[in-house]
Design a protein around this motif. Structure first.
Motif, PDB file in Angstrom:
ATOM      1  N   HIS A 256       3.890   9.286   1.430  1.00 38.44           N
ATOM      2  CA  HIS A 256       3.138   8.026   1.410  1.00 38.44           C
ATOM      3  C   HIS A 256       3.361   7.291   0.082  1.00 38.44           C
ATOM      4  O   HIS A 256       3.457   6.062   0.053  1.00 38.44           O
ATOM      5  N   PHE A 257       3.440   8.052  -1.014  1.00 35.44           N
ATOM      6  CA  PHE A 257       3.703   7.449  -2.328  1.00 35.44           C
ATOM      7  C   PHE A 257       5.064   6.746  -2.320  1.00 35.44           C
ATOM      8  O   PHE A 257       5.193   5.592  -2.757  1.00 35.44           O
ATOM      9  N   LYS A 258       6.083   7.441  -1.805  1.00 33.92           N
ATOM     10  CA  LYS A 258       7.429   6.854  -1.740  1.00 33.92           C
ATOM     11  C   LYS A 258       7.434   5.594  -0.873  1.00 33.92           C
ATOM     12  O   LYS A 258       8.093   4.595  -1.197  1.00 33.92           O
ATOM     13  N   SER A 259       6.705   5.657   0.235  1.00 29.13           N
ATOM     14  CA  SER A 259       6.631   4.507   1.143  1.00 29.13           C
ATOM     15  C   SER A 259       6.063   3.284   0.414  1.00 29.13           C
ATOM     16  O   SER A 259       6.572   2.168   0.537  1.00 29.13           O
ATOM     17  N   ALA A 260       4.997   3.498  -0.373  1.00 33.46           N
ATOM     18  CA  ALA A 260       4.372   2.386  -1.102  1.00 33.46           C
ATOM     19  C   ALA A 260       5.327   1.795  -2.128  1.00 33.46           C
ATOM     20  O   ALA A 260       5.459   0.576  -2.249  1.00 33.46           O
ATOM     21  N   VAL A 261       6.029   2.672  -2.878  1.00 37.39           N
ATOM     22  CA  VAL A 261       6.962   2.191  -3.904  1.00 37.39           C
ATOM     23  C   VAL A 261       8.112   1.422  -3.253  1.00 37.39           C
ATOM     24  O   VAL A 261       8.516   0.353  -3.739  1.00 37.39           O
ATOM     25  N   GLN A 262       8.638   1.959  -2.157  1.00 34.51           N
ATOM     26  CA  GLN A 262       9.755   1.281  -1.479  1.00 34.51           C
ATOM     27  C   GLN A 262       9.344  -0.085  -0.936  1.00 34.51           C
ATOM     28  O   GLN A 262      10.091  -1.059  -1.043  1.00 34.51           O
ATOM     29  N   ARG A 263       8.139  -0.172  -0.375  1.00 32.91           N
ATOM     30  CA  ARG A 263       7.663  -1.467   0.115  1.00 32.91           C
ATOM     31  C   ARG A 263       7.496  -2.455  -1.039  1.00 32.91           C
ATOM     32  O   ARG A 263       7.766  -3.641  -0.908  1.00 32.91           O
ATOM     33  N   SER A 264       7.054  -1.954  -2.175  1.00 30.05           N
ATOM     34  CA  SER A 264       6.917  -2.806  -3.358  1.00 30.05           C
ATOM     35  C   SER A 264       8.274  -3.327  -3.816  1.00 30.05           C
ATOM     36  O   SER A 264       8.426  -4.502  -4.150  1.00 30.05           O
ATOM     37  N   LEU A 265       9.268  -2.451  -3.811  1.00 29.56           N
ATOM     38  CA  LEU A 265      10.618  -2.851  -4.235  1.00 29.56           C
ATOM     39  C   LEU A 265      11.227  -3.876  -3.289  1.00 29.56           C
ATOM     40  O   LEU A 265      12.043  -4.714  -3.701  1.00 29.56           O
ATOM     41  N   GLN A 266      10.834  -3.818  -2.011  1.00 29.42           N
ATOM     42  CA  GLN A 266      11.409  -4.731  -1.024  1.00 29.42           C
ATOM     43  C   GLN A 266      10.678  -6.081  -0.963  1.00 29.42           C
ATOM     44  O   GLN A 266      11.218  -7.065  -0.474  1.00 29.42           O
ATOM     45  N   ALA A 267       9.426  -6.112  -1.463  1.00 25.78           N
ATOM     46  CA  ALA A 267       8.639  -7.353  -1.397  1.00 25.78           C
ATOM     47  C   ALA A 267       9.234  -8.377  -2.350  1.00 25.78           C
ATOM     48  O   ALA A 267       9.535  -8.074  -3.505  1.00 25.78           O
ATOM     49  N   GLU A 268       9.418  -9.605  -1.883  1.00 23.10           N
ATOM     50  CA  GLU A 268      10.070 -10.628  -2.696  1.00 23.10           C
ATOM     51  C   GLU A 268       9.124 -11.305  -3.680  1.00 23.10           C
ATOM     52  O   GLU A 268       9.556 -11.903  -4.647  1.00 23.10           O
ATOM     53  N   ASP A 269       7.816 -11.237  -3.419  1.00 25.54           N
ATOM     54  CA  ASP A 269       6.895 -12.012  -4.236  1.00 25.54           C
ATOM     55  C   ASP A 269       6.041 -11.145  -5.169  1.00 25.54           C
ATOM     56  O   ASP A 269       5.071 -11.629  -5.742  1.00 25.54           O
ATOM     57  N   GLY A 270       6.399  -9.877  -5.344  1.00 30.31           N
ATOM     58  CA  GLY A 270       5.648  -9.021  -6.260  1.00 30.31           C
ATOM     59  C   GLY A 270       4.227  -8.743  -5.813  1.00 30.31           C
ATOM     60  O   GLY A 270       3.383  -8.312  -6.605  1.00 30.31           O
ATOM     61  N   GLN A 271       3.956  -8.934  -4.522  1.00 28.03           N
ATOM     62  CA  GLN A 271       2.600  -8.809  -3.990  1.00 28.03           C
ATOM     63  C   GLN A 271       2.013  -7.408  -4.224  1.00 28.03           C
ATOM     64  O   GLN A 271       0.817  -7.253  -4.450  1.00 28.03           O
ATOM     65  N   LEU A 272       2.873  -6.383  -4.179  1.00 28.24           N
ATOM     66  CA  LEU A 272       2.384  -5.004  -4.286  1.00 28.24           C
ATOM     67  C   LEU A 272       2.672  -4.376  -5.652  1.00 28.24           C
ATOM     68  O   LEU A 272       2.411  -3.182  -5.846  1.00 28.24           O
ATOM     69  N   ASP A 273       3.200  -5.153  -6.587  1.00 24.08           N
ATOM     70  CA  ASP A 273       3.652  -4.575  -7.865  1.00 24.08           C
ATOM     71  C   ASP A 273       2.514  -3.921  -8.653  1.00 24.08           C
ATOM     72  O   ASP A 273       2.655  -2.803  -9.156  1.00 24.08           O
ATOM     73  N   ILE A 274       1.402  -4.616  -8.805  1.00 26.26           N
ATOM     74  CA  ILE A 274       0.300  -4.058  -9.597  1.00 26.26           C
ATOM     75  C   ILE A 274      -0.386  -2.935  -8.820  1.00 26.26           C
ATOM     76  O   ILE A 274      -0.830  -1.937  -9.407  1.00 26.26           O
ATOM     77  N   PHE A 275      -0.435  -3.063  -7.506  1.00 25.83           N
ATOM     78  CA  PHE A 275      -0.975  -1.992  -6.659  1.00 25.83           C
ATOM     79  C   PHE A 275      -0.229  -0.680  -6.903  1.00 25.83           C
ATOM     80  O   PHE A 275      -0.853   0.376  -7.099  1.00 25.83           O
ATOM     81  N   VAL A 276       1.127  -0.714  -6.916  1.00 29.97           N
ATOM     82  CA  VAL A 276       1.867   0.546  -7.112  1.00 29.97           C
ATOM     83  C   VAL A 276       1.774   1.021  -8.563  1.00 29.97           C
ATOM     84  O   VAL A 276       1.867   2.213  -8.832  1.00 29.97           O
ATOM     85  N   ARG A 277       1.564   0.103  -9.495  1.00 26.74           N
ATOM     86  CA  ARG A 277       1.307   0.552 -10.874  1.00 26.74           C
ATOM     87  C   ARG A 277       0.022   1.369 -10.918  1.00 26.74           C
ATOM     88  O   ARG A 277      -0.031   2.442 -11.532  1.00 26.74           O
ATOM     89  N   PHE A 278      -1.025   0.849 -10.292  1.00 28.90           N
ATOM     90  CA  PHE A 278      -2.290   1.576 -10.258  1.00 28.90           C
ATOM     91  C   PHE A 278      -2.133   2.901  -9.518  1.00 28.90           C
ATOM     92  O   PHE A 278      -2.670   3.931  -9.940  1.00 28.90           O
ATOM     93  N   LEU A 279      -1.390   2.870  -8.413  1.00 34.42           N
ATOM     94  CA  LEU A 279      -1.172   4.096  -7.641  1.00 34.42           C
ATOM     95  C   LEU A 279      -0.468   5.143  -8.495  1.00 34.42           C
ATOM     96  O   LEU A 279      -0.827   6.334  -8.472  1.00 34.42           O
ATOM     97  N   SER A 280       0.522   4.727  -9.262  1.00 35.43           N
ATOM     98  CA  SER A 280       1.213   5.654 -10.177  1.00 35.43           C
ATOM     99  C   SER A 280       0.267   6.134 -11.264  1.00 35.43           C
ATOM    100  O   SER A 280       0.261   7.314 -11.630  1.00 35.43           O
ATOM    101  N   GLY A 281      -0.532   5.214 -11.787  1.00 32.81           N
ATOM    102  CA  GLY A 281      -1.460   5.560 -12.862  1.00 32.81           C
ATOM    103  C   GLY A 281      -2.479   6.613 -12.452  1.00 32.81           C
ATOM    104  O   GLY A 281      -2.941   7.406 -13.287  1.00 32.81           O
ATOM    105  N   LEU A 282      -2.831   6.637 -11.168  1.00 34.99           N
ATOM    106  CA  LEU A 282      -3.796   7.647 -10.695  1.00 34.99           C
ATOM    107  C   LEU A 282      -3.232   9.061 -10.771  1.00 34.99           C
ATOM    108  O   LEU A 282      -3.968  10.038 -10.622  1.00 34.99           O
ATOM    109  N   LEU A 283      -1.918   9.166 -11.012  1.00 37.96           N
ATOM    110  CA  LEU A 283      -1.284  10.478 -11.172  1.00 37.96           C
ATOM    111  C   LEU A 283      -1.168  10.879 -12.643  1.00 37.96           C
ATOM    112  O   LEU A 283      -0.598  11.922 -12.957  1.00 37.96           O
ATOM    113  N   SER A 284      -1.696  10.062 -13.555  1.00 37.97           N
ATOM    114  CA  SER A 284      -1.584  10.400 -14.978  1.00 37.97           C
ATOM    115  C   SER A 284      -2.710  11.340 -15.386  1.00 37.97           C
ATOM    116  O   SER A 284      -3.830  11.250 -14.853  1.00 37.97           O
TER     117      SER A 284
END
Length: 1065
Positions: free
Chosen positions: A522-550
């Protein structure tokens, strides 16, 4: 008894009658003997126009109904439009004002919102604003816009000049939390008080949140339903009453505006889809005469075609003092805490940039304040100041969650109950936030809440009130997260929690998808969707998602929203996956840079740190792999190493440069020297410099392989660039045609201040083209053309330009085969030029015959400060001519005559000039055989001269006798600070004399006695003398046959006697 007409409409009459019409009324009433001369005079003496009208009305009111009816019929017959305005529109206006005043009247204090009273006037949206997430926009641009113009709020809907018309469509944009809705409230509040735009009869503020509640509307029902007191909406639709329609928050509209496929509608009574209604209003098919003001986040604003927008403005963020005031207001009861919070903000450059946005500053300030309050007395390893976005929001949420705990004795059961309630609320809000984010939905209504199973009674908790705001409307209630990033963080928490147990793809809300098992999938799916989005809509979302693993975030939120240490199961694999996403074969997008941000959030910073260290050491050459290149792109946005200057010399290739262009665009000072760049790279850089958002101010491309084609590409960009002030192209091969292209650009460019074309073989043709440009260019201050074979013809052309150009301040013509012909033309130009302060003619072929021409210019010119004539052929005759002129010149501060075959006679003449000259501060006579006699003359001058600070006499055939004469002068001179006697033969006797002088002299700071045959004895004399001298900071005694042991002894002695003095032995 019925109230008289003039009494009933007194207020409307006072607001509406013009000075000219008042004169007509008074004249008419006097002719009918309803107003005496004295009464008319008394009325006209009133302080303002409304008061004059009031006086006339009061006089007539005292004269009965006939007087009132007379005025009524006069206005009705002579100015029917005004009569309609007074009797129909003005009462509506009054009710409208009262309605708005009750809502907007006293809600805002102007003092704290001063920044909103001036908006940035922009020419349109940049590519970044159209495509990227708000936070990425700020990170990439470093929070700065290339905007020089602003417009006061009170002039926002006025023409910019006497020949232009008011804007019909105005768009004001700003990132989330910058204050767009606050700006609208401020404007409406000031308008209702009559402080601004009194010419506008109706201001109609609407929000897209309200418009979301309708499916279909007509233009007239839009007005009637929102403003029921406007009983005659046709006065707005026909343009009879000047109207401003405000549409606030386009980014919150449920339907994207489609201007391409909208069916035109011109009937104000026809009901159509709300999105079609808005597009028809903006196009001018409906409410043609009304002014329209739309506010929006930048990406949503791009829905409106640029051709329809008459005026675009942008809200600026906090300046330094405003940020401090804002934090002081947040922590009113604790100014010390406010100062500490500000210190933390300033320590993190990327977060400091984001804190220029009030909405973000409030979140960050609250988080840091909470951290500081709760870290007192805690072990340092347990409390780490938040540095990443995830850590900031974790503290913010922990603060919000903690506020739900019972205040009285905290029993375990009550704590567990509070935690469970909080988890339930967070889970429901998180699901709403996540699927809202996917649908680009940021405003929710009661039906949305029910659809996502949210108990509306729970929304009254203090936890919800911190995260979710509500707005009551006519038919429903709207809910929205307090900031866009709050929604994104909640969405990440929901996804993180759900991904641990979800079987199907969470991005498919229906659940119909291929099975996805395990958190990492699911983590990979979120990152891949973020990379494919043209308008950066999910960029901060995946940053937060990554941050929850710190580890830090897990420690902060474990027990509340996360399970303690569970991140250990996923973290290393998540890091490996993110690193794999950076192998992009040098194709770097904003999403790639965001992936490095994700690694930062997850607290894996090794790659970025290694690249940053290489940047510091200027050792990037050979290490820019695709992964490191991605890290470099990230560092160009956030690293302190790049603040003063971004140095990427000797490490870039064409492909790497191409991949970094979006980041290089916002580097203020950029060094790209010695990269073997050819013309194809200049095409890339030219396209970058042509972008209107370019912020590069200084660009160095020295020591590359740029030819005329590359220079032409750069020249084309200079035609439109509005940021570059310094361009260094030294040591390339642009040739005459490249110089001509740059010259043509200089005729139009009004920004460039410094241009270096040293070592470019531009020859006399290139110099002539540049000279032609200088006839019209009034911005260039410095032009460096050394080593270009300019010759006499090129010099003559430049001289002609100097006769009319008075803005150029520095001209470098070193090593250009210029002889007496060229120098005669240049010096003739100096006689009339009033701008040049620095002229470098070093290493040319100026002979003794050129001396008198130079002397004539020095007698006439009063602006030149520095003149470099080193390495020419002036001899004594030329030197004497210049010396005589220096007796009269009062402008020159620096004169270089090194290596000019000058001997005693010229030195004596210069010494005589120094006795009366009070402007020269630096004189260079090195490598001229002036001998002891010349030295003695200069020494005599130093006894009376009070301005000379630097004297350079290296290799000047000075022996002990000359040094003794100089020493005598140093005993009385108080101005000389730098003395260079390197390569003479002053020997021990000279050293002793100098040592005695040093015991007395207090002005000398820098002394070079290198290679002067001092021997051990002479060196000891100098070292001993320093015991009494507290002025010297540098002494060089190298090359004096002292020996290694002697050198150590001398060095130790000087350090003991004068510890602040740097000694080179």
């Amino acid at each position: 008894m019925e109230e008289a007409w003039i009494s009933r409409y007194r207020r409307q009459l006072m607001r509406s009658i013009s000075p000219q019409f008042l004169e007509e009324i008074i004249g008419y009433l006097q002719r009918l003997d309803l107003l005496t001369v004295e009464e008319a005079g008394r009325a006209q003496e009133a302080s303002s126009l409304p008061e004059q009208v009031r006086a006339v009305v009061d006089i007539l009111a005292g004269k009965g109904s006939h007087a009132s009816q007379t005025l009524q019929s006069f206005i009705e017959t002579t100015n029917s439009q005004l009569y309609l305005h007074i009797t129909v529109y003005e009462p509506m206006v009054q009710k409208h004002l009262e309605s708005l005043q009750s809502f907007y009247g006293n809600s805002l204090e102007i003092g704290s919102l001063q920044r909103l009273t001036n908006l940035l006037l922009v020419e349109g949206l940049t590519d970044i604003q159209q495509k990227e997430h708000d936070i990425l926009q700020m990170e990439m641009t470093k929070g700065l816009r290339n905007v020089s113009k602003s417009i006061p709020l009170e002039k926002l809907f006025l023409p910019l000049s006497k020949v232009s018309i008011p804007p019909r469509i105005s768009v004001t944009m700003g990132v989330a939390g910058i204050g767009k809705s606050t700006l609208v409230k401020l404007f409406v509040g000031r308008w209702t008080k009559g402080l601004i735009n009194r010419d506008i009869m109706f201001v109609l503020p609407l929000t897209f949140r309200e418009l979301n509640t309708y499916e279909k509307l007509s233009a007239e029902r839009l007005i009637r339903s929102s403003f029921p007191h406007i009983t005659e909406p046709n006065c707005i639709s026909t343009g009879a009453a000047r109207t401003l329609l405000i549409l606030d928050g386009l980014d919150e509209f449920k339907t994207p505006l489609d201007f391409s496929n909208t069916v035109a509608c011109t009937d104000p009574k026809k009901e159509i889809q709300v999105d079609n209604l808005i597009t028809n209003i903006i196009r001018g098919n409906l409410l043609q005469e009304a002014s329209i003001w739309v506010t929006s986040r930048p990406t949503a604003a791009s829905q409106i075609p640029g051709g329809l927008v008459d005026r675009m403005t942008e809200i600026r963020g906090f300046r330094a003092t405003e940020m401090k005031d804002f934090l002081d207001q947040m922590f009113l009861d604790n100014k010390d805490l406010s100062g500490q919070v500000l210190h933390h903000i300033k320590a993190n450059r990327s977060l400091h940039i984001m804190c220029t946005v009030p909405g973000f500053c409030r979140i960050y300030g609250s988080s840091i304040g909470y951290y500081l309050k709760n870290s007192t007395g805690q072990p340092q390893e347990m409390t780490v100041a938040p540095k990443t976005l995830s850590e900031i929001y974790s503290y913010y949420f922990k603060m919000a969650l903690s506020s739900d705990w019972p205040e009285r004795q905290r029993e375990t059961l009550r704590i567990e109950q509070a935690v469970n309630n909080s988890k339930k609320v967070m889970g429901s809000l998180g699901r709403l936030a996540f699927y809202g984010l996917l649908k680009r939905k940021h405003v929710f209504y009661e039906q949305d809440m029910k659809a996502y199973g949210i108990d509306l009674s729970l929304l009254h908790s203090s936890l919800c009130s911190r995260l979710l705001l509500k707005e009551d409307m006519q038919s429903t209630t709207a809910y929205y997260f307090s900031h866009l990033t709050i929604q994104e963080f909640l969405a990440a928490i929901y996804y993180y929690t759900a991904a641990k147990r979800a079987i199907f793809d969470l991005f498919t809300e229906s659940g119909m998808s291929w099975p996805k098992l395990g958190f990492l999938n699911h983590f990979k799916s979120a990152v891949q969707r973020s990379l494919q989005a043209e308008d950066g809509q999910l960029d901060i979302f995946v940053r937060f998602l990554s941050g929850l693993l710190s580890p830090q975030v897990n420690q902060l939120l474990s027990g509340w929203l996360l399970v303690k240490d569970e991140h250990n199961s996923y973290r290393s694999q998540a890091i490996s996956f993110l690193q794999g996403c950076l192998n992009t074969n040098y194709v770097i997008s904003s999403q790639t840079v965001n992936t490095v941000h994700c690694l930062h959030e997850i607290q894996h910073t090794e790659i970025a740190k290694a690249v940053e260290e290489a940047m510091k050491n200027e050792s990037l050459a050979g290490m820019l792999t695709p992964v490191n290149c991605s890290a470099l792109a990230y560092l160009l946005q956030v690293s302190d190493v790049c603040v003063e200057e971004t140095n990427l010399s000797n490490c870039l290739t064409y492909n790497i440069c191409k991949s970094l262009l979006p980041q290089l665009l916002f580097c203020h000072s950029l060094r790209l020297d010695n990269n073997q760049f050819k013309d194809n790279v200049m095409e890339l850089l030219g396209s970058m410099l042509s972008v209107k958002d370019c912020q590069i101010q200084r660009l160095s491309l020295a020591e590359n392989q740029i030819c005329n084609k590359g220079a032409k590409a750069l020249a084309r960009s200079l035609m439109v660039n509005r940021s570059l002030t310094v361009l260094d192209l030294r040591s390339n091969s642009i040739g005459p045609s490249g110089a001509k292209a740059l010259a043509d650009a200089l005729k139009k460019n009004q920004v460039l201040l410094f241009l270096s074309l040293q070592h470019n073989v531009i020859k006399e043709e290139g110099a002539a083209a540049l000279a032609e440009a200088l006839l019209t260019n009034r911005r260039l201050i410095t032009l460096q053309l050394s080593s270009n074979s300019v010759g006499d013809n090129g010099s003559v052309a430049l001289a002609e330009a100097l006769k009319v150009n008075h803005s150029l301040q520095s001209l470098d013509l070193q090593s250009n085969s210029i002889s007496n012909t060229g120098v005669s033309a240049l010096t003739a130009a100096l006689c009339s030029n009033k701008g040049l302060t620095d002229l470098n003619l070093r290493e040319n072929s100026i002979s003794k015959e050129g001396g008198p021409a130079i002397a004539h210019a020095l007698r006439t010119n009063c602006t030149l400060r520095k003149l470099d004539l080193a390495a020419n052929l002036l001899h004594d005759e030329g030197g004497k001519a210049i010396a005589l002129a220096m007796k009269e010149n009062r402008a020159l501060t620096s004169l270089h005559l090194q290596w000019n075959f000058i001997q005693t006679q010229a030195a004596v003449a210069l010494a005589q000039a120094l006795q009366s000259n009070d402007s020269l501060a630096s004189l260079d006579l090195q490598e001229n055989a002036i001998g002891d006699e010349g030295m003695a003359a200069l020494a005599a001058a130093l006894k009376v001269n009070t301005t000379l600070a630097d004297l350079h006499l290296q290799v000047a055939s000075i022996s002990a006798a000359g040094a003794q004469a100089l020493a005598e002068a140093l005993m009385v001179n108080n101005s000389l600070q730098v003395l260079d006697l390197r390569g003479n033969s002053i020997s021990v006797a000279g050293a002793k004399a100098m040592a005695n002088a040093l015991k007395v002299n207090r002005s000398l700071r820098w002394l070079n006695l290198q290679e002067n045959s001092l021997g051990m004895d002479g060196a000891i004399c100098i070292a001993t003398a320093l015991r009494g001298n507290h002025g010297l900071t540098y002494v060089n005694l190298q090359g004096n046959r002292i020996g290694q042991s002697g050198a150590k002894m001398i060095s130790d002695a000087i350090r003991t006697n004068s510890p602040d003095c740097v000694v080179v032995v």
